[in-house]
Design a protein around this motif. Structure first.
Motif, mmCIF file in Angstrom:
data_model
loop_
_atom_site.group_PDB
_atom_site.id
_atom_site.type_symbol
_atom_site.label_atom_id
_atom_site.label_comp_id
_atom_site.label_asym_id
_atom_site.label_seq_id
_atom_site.Cartn_x
_atom_site.Cartn_y
_atom_site.Cartn_z
ATOM 1 N N GLY A 240 3.496 0.428 -8.983
ATOM 2 C CA GLY A 240 2.791 1.668 -9.270
ATOM 3 C C GLY A 240 3.630 2.896 -8.977
ATOM 4 O O GLY A 240 3.627 3.873 -9.748
ATOM 5 N N PHE A 241 4.364 2.864 -7.882
ATOM 6 C CA PHE A 241 5.208 3.996 -7.483
ATOM 7 C C PHE A 241 6.254 4.291 -8.548
ATOM 8 O O PHE A 241 6.405 5.439 -9.009
ATOM 9 C CB PHE A 241 5.856 3.646 -6.147
ATOM 10 N N PHE A 242 6.982 3.273 -8.974
ATOM 11 C CA PHE A 242 8.046 3.475 -9.952
ATOM 12 C C PHE A 242 7.476 3.826 -11.330
ATOM 13 O O PHE A 242 8.030 4.659 -12.053
ATOM 14 C CB PHE A 242 8.923 2.231 -10.050
ATOM 15 N N PHE A 243 6.363 3.188 -11.695
ATOM 16 C CA PHE A 243 5.744 3.471 -12.989
ATOM 17 C C PHE A 243 5.276 4.918 -13.068
ATOM 18 O O PHE A 243 5.486 5.614 -14.073
ATOM 19 C CB PHE A 243 4.572 2.518 -13.219
ATOM 20 N N LEU A 244 4.638 5.395 -12.007
ATOM 21 C CA LEU A 244 4.109 6.757 -12.016
ATOM 22 C C LEU A 244 5.212 7.809 -11.959
ATOM 23 O O LEU A 244 4.989 8.960 -12.344
ATOM 24 C CB LEU A 244 3.143 6.946 -10.841
ATOM 25 N N PHE A 245 6.405 7.427 -11.482
ATOM 26 C CA PHE A 245 7.526 8.356 -11.505
ATOM 27 C C PHE A 245 8.192 8.391 -12.884
ATOM 28 O O PHE A 245 8.869 9.359 -13.230
ATOM 29 C CB PHE A 245 8.563 7.982 -10.446
ATOM 30 N N GLY A 246 8.008 7.359 -13.693
ATOM 31 C CA GLY A 246 8.654 7.279 -15.001
ATOM 32 C C GLY A 246 8.444 8.493 -15.882
ATOM 33 O O GLY A 246 9.408 9.010 -16.476
ATOM 34 N N PRO A 247 7.211 9.009 -16.026
ATOM 35 C CA PRO A 247 7.023 10.177 -16.905
ATOM 36 C C PRO A 247 7.783 11.419 -16.462
ATOM 37 O O PRO A 247 7.994 12.328 -17.271
ATOM 38 C CB PRO A 247 5.500 10.413 -16.823
ATOM 39 N N VAL A 248 8.197 11.473 -15.195
ATOM 40 C CA VAL A 248 8.946 12.638 -14.715
ATOM 41 C C VAL A 248 10.253 12.788 -15.491
ATOM 42 O O VAL A 248 10.712 13.912 -15.753
ATOM 43 C CB VAL A 248 9.211 12.511 -13.196
ATOM 44 N N TYR A 249 10.868 11.658 -15.881
ATOM 45 C CA TYR A 249 12.123 11.719 -16.629
ATOM 46 C C TYR A 249 11.948 12.421 -17.970
ATOM 47 O O TYR A 249 12.898 13.017 -18.505
ATOM 48 C CB TYR A 249 12.672 10.311 -16.850
ATOM 49 N N GLY A 299 3.629 5.421 3.768
ATOM 50 C CA GLY A 299 3.741 6.852 4.030
ATOM 51 C C GLY A 299 4.784 7.523 3.151
ATOM 52 O O GLY A 299 4.618 8.691 2.759
ATOM 53 N N ILE A 300 5.853 6.819 2.829
ATOM 54 C CA ILE A 300 6.882 7.369 1.946
ATOM 55 C C ILE A 300 6.284 7.703 0.586
ATOM 56 O O ILE A 300 6.571 8.750 -0.003
ATOM 57 C CB ILE A 300 8.054 6.378 1.805
ATOM 58 N N VAL A 301 5.447 6.813 0.078
ATOM 59 C CA VAL A 301 4.827 7.040 -1.234
ATOM 60 C C VAL A 301 3.970 8.298 -1.204
ATOM 61 O O VAL A 301 4.059 9.157 -2.092
ATOM 62 C CB VAL A 301 3.997 5.809 -1.646
ATOM 63 N N VAL A 394 0.232 10.247 -4.860
ATOM 64 C CA VAL A 394 -0.461 10.446 -3.587
ATOM 65 C C VAL A 394 -1.685 9.539 -3.508
ATOM 66 O O VAL A 394 -1.927 8.881 -2.485
ATOM 67 C CB VAL A 394 -0.877 11.924 -3.426
ATOM 68 N N ALA A 395 -2.467 9.484 -4.599
ATOM 69 C CA ALA A 395 -3.669 8.646 -4.620
ATOM 70 C C ALA A 395 -3.316 7.169 -4.454
ATOM 71 O O ALA A 395 -4.020 6.429 -3.751
ATOM 72 C CB ALA A 395 -4.427 8.863 -5.932
ATOM 73 N N LEU A 396 -2.215 6.733 -5.079
ATOM 74 C CA LEU A 396 -1.777 5.345 -4.935
ATOM 75 C C LEU A 396 -1.473 5.027 -3.485
ATOM 76 O O LEU A 396 -1.938 4.006 -2.944
ATOM 77 C CB LEU A 396 -0.538 5.105 -5.802
ATOM 78 N N GLY A 397 -0.681 5.872 -2.835
ATOM 79 C CA GLY A 397 -0.333 5.620 -1.444
ATOM 80 C C GLY A 397 -1.544 5.608 -0.535
ATOM 81 O O GLY A 397 -1.673 4.743 0.342
ATOM 82 N N LEU A 398 -2.458 6.566 -0.723
ATOM 83 C CA LEU A 398 -3.651 6.620 0.113
ATOM 84 C C LEU A 398 -4.543 5.402 -0.109
ATOM 85 O O LEU A 398 -5.130 4.869 0.849
ATOM 86 C CB LEU A 398 -4.430 7.910 -0.175
ATOM 87 N N THR A 399 -4.649 4.954 -1.353
ATOM 88 C CA THR A 399 -5.476 3.780 -1.651
ATOM 89 C C THR A 399 -4.913 2.529 -0.999
ATOM 90 O O THR A 399 -5.641 1.758 -0.355
ATOM 91 C CB THR A 399 -5.579 3.581 -3.171
ATOM 92 N N GLY A 401 -2.900 2.439 1.523
ATOM 93 C CA GLY A 401 -3.024 2.615 2.962
ATOM 94 C C GLY A 401 -4.416 2.283 3.461
ATOM 95 O O GLY A 401 -4.580 1.637 4.511
ATOM 96 N N ALA A 402 -5.440 2.705 2.718
ATOM 97 C CA ALA A 402 -6.815 2.403 3.116
ATOM 98 C C ALA A 402 -7.083 0.902 3.085
ATOM 99 O O ALA A 402 -7.759 0.353 3.979
ATOM 100 C CB ALA A 402 -7.782 3.137 2.189
ATOM 101 N N ILE A 403 -6.557 0.228 2.069
ATOM 102 C CA ILE A 403 -6.730 -1.232 1.986
ATOM 103 C C ILE A 403 -6.028 -1.921 3.152
ATOM 104 O O ILE A 403 -6.568 -2.847 3.772
ATOM 105 C CB ILE A 403 -6.193 -1.756 0.637
ATOM 106 N N ALA A 404 -4.813 -1.442 3.493
ATOM 107 C CA ALA A 404 -4.065 -2.045 4.602
ATOM 108 C C ALA A 404 -4.808 -1.866 5.920
ATOM 109 O O ALA A 404 -4.871 -2.779 6.754
ATOM 110 C CB ALA A 404 -2.668 -1.422 4.690
ATOM 111 N N ILE A 405 -5.405 -0.682 6.120
ATOM 112 C CA ILE A 405 -6.147 -0.431 7.357
ATOM 113 C C ILE A 405 -7.372 -1.328 7.446
ATOM 114 O O ILE A 405 -7.687 -1.888 8.511
ATOM 115 C CB ILE A 405 -6.549 1.050 7.430
ATOM 116 N N SER A 406 -8.066 -1.512 6.313
ATOM 117 C CA SER A 406 -9.269 -2.342 6.331
ATOM 118 C C SER A 406 -8.944 -3.800 6.619
ATOM 119 O O SER A 406 -9.718 -4.503 7.275
ATOM 120 C CB SER A 406 -9.998 -2.225 4.992
#
Length: 425
Positions: A240-249, A299-301, A394-399, A401-406
């Motif tokens: 998800g991280f790499f895919f969502l950065f793709g449109p930036v190019y 957190g990096i994401v 940001v939403a990907l990382g927070l999501t 993170g929330a799953i990891a905490i649960s």
């Protein structure tokens, strides 16, 4: 804080660069990384020279895709034979194939046989073992170093690659003007030959521990990831991280030309800032070894998405340019921390197949995101696309993170659990 008077021995990188075998391999890796930095420009420029002007866009895209995407197919096609091989063998064979296929390009040019079709075919052939070669490098680290040194070693590899992406493209421009792109590709081929020779001479003849993987499935690495929630979650996060950065190019150059009414000079400044930030971030990554790796990776994401927000919000260049440099600084440790998680969550026997499977998926992520960028920019504009990408990251990382905490509430903390598993091996 480490004692400055004991530097460099107090540095987390000292056990890596002073290791009796790795210190012989690192120069070859640096030379090869520089060759890849040259190829970023040369591959595109030779495609431009081989086709008529009206076909250049299509063949540039095909050439760049051929130089990377076949590694995904190679992960599956060669999985039965390569799974279980040592890290040095995998990395060495990838270097041999790259040197041979890329070296055939200038040879075909000398004989007058180089067509654009043959060019793309040879680029594709050179990439077939790339995922296995990358897996081999990180497997070699796991074979030679104790777990506490994996993150600094990964950071060394990332820093070498980061430096090459800063130095390689401008150097390629000078060399292309002097001798032409086909001979810059010949230099790239020569750097892979140096790397292959380095693996052959710097490491023991057996290349590391032998592992019996007879009858192994071609997709065994994918199966291991699928059966491990931790590894599957990490792969989904990276995808998800790499895919969502793709449109930036796609959005970045259009934002600079259409929204900011600026030239390619500013475009180059943004990427230079990102590269410098990335190099600094790669050097810092080794000092994160005491941090909880899974939390740090997530957190990096989140932090990267936040750093990308100024571009999408249309703030002045004096703010967005340093923010993009900060984004590069945050981005750089991601591969080091994520690879360290794979290294400590997977046995050495399974690691090559798992990392090759991970690489095969990730090599598709940015191109797919870039392909999405075209229609997305056309539909909503360049700056809104940048804003959407930042918010989605940001939403990907927070999501995640929330799953990891649960999940953490019902089991050992991730790093503690991994440590317990490693101790029981």
């Amino acid at each position: 804080m480490p004692d400055a008077s004991r530097f460099p021995r107090s540095s987390p990188y000292w056990p890596v660069v002073s290791h009796p075998q790795l210190r012989r391999v690192l120069p070859g890796l640096a030379v090869s990384a520089l060759g890849d930095g040259l190829a970023v420009v040369a591959v595109t420029w030779l495609a431009i020279q081989l086709v008529p002007h009206h076909q250049q866009g299509t063949w540039i895209a095909l050439a760049m895709a051929a130089y990377t995407l076949p590694s995904a197919a190679g992960t599956v096609v060669f999985g039965r034979w390569l799974r279980g091989r040592s890290g040095a063998q995998l990395a060495g064979w990838d270097a041999i194939l790259r040197a041979s296929a890329l070296g055939a390009i200038p040879l075909a040019h000398l004989t007058g046989a180089l067509s654009v079709w043959l060019y793309v075919f040879l680029l594709a052939a050179s990439a077939l073992l790339h995922s296995w070669g990358s897996a081999g490098r990180f497997t070699l680290i796991a074979e030679l170093l104790p777990q506490r040194h994996h993150l600094p070693a990964n950071a060394v590899l990332a820093s070498i690659a980061g430096f090459a992406t800063i130095v390689g493209p401008p150097l390629a421009g000078l060399l292309i003007a002097w001798v032409g792109p086909v001979w810059v590709i010949a230099i790239d081929a020569a750097t892979f030959a140096v790397l292959a020779l380095t693996y052959r001479l710097a490491l023991p003849a057996n290349g590391g521990p032998t592992r019996d993987e007879s009858g192994a499935s071609r997709t065994a690495g994918f199966a291991v990831i699928r059966q491990s929630p931790a590894l599957l979650g990490l792969l989904v996060l990276s995808l998800g991280f790499f895919f969502l950065f793709g449109p930036v190019y796609v959005a970045m150059p259009i934002h600079i030309t259409d929204d900011l009414h600026a030239s390619a000079t500013l475009f180059g400044a943004y990427y230079a800032a990102f590269g410098v930030g990335g190099l600094a971030g790669g050097l810092v990554a080794g000092y994160l070894r005491g941090w909880p790796l899974r939390t740090t990776t997530i957190g990096i994401v989140v932090a990267f998405g936040v750093a990308l927000l100024p571009l999408g919000l249309g703030v002045p260049v004096g703010v967005s340019l340093p923010a993009f440099a900060l984004a590069g600084f945050i981005w750089a440790p991601y591969m080091s921390t994520s690879m360290a998680l794979f290294q400590r969550s997977t046995s050495v026997a399974q690691l090559p197949a798992v990392l090759a499977a991970n690489g095969a998926v990730l090599v598709l992520a940015v191109p797919l995101g870039t392909m999405l960028g075209g229609p997305l920019v056309g539909a909503i504009g360049a700056r809104p696309t940048l804003l959407l990408c930042a918010l989605a990251i940001v939403a990907l990382g927070l999501t995640v993170g929330a799953i990891a905490i649960s999940r953490r509430s019902s089991r050992l903390p991730d790093d503690a659990a991994v440590t317990a598993v490693s101790a029981s091996r």
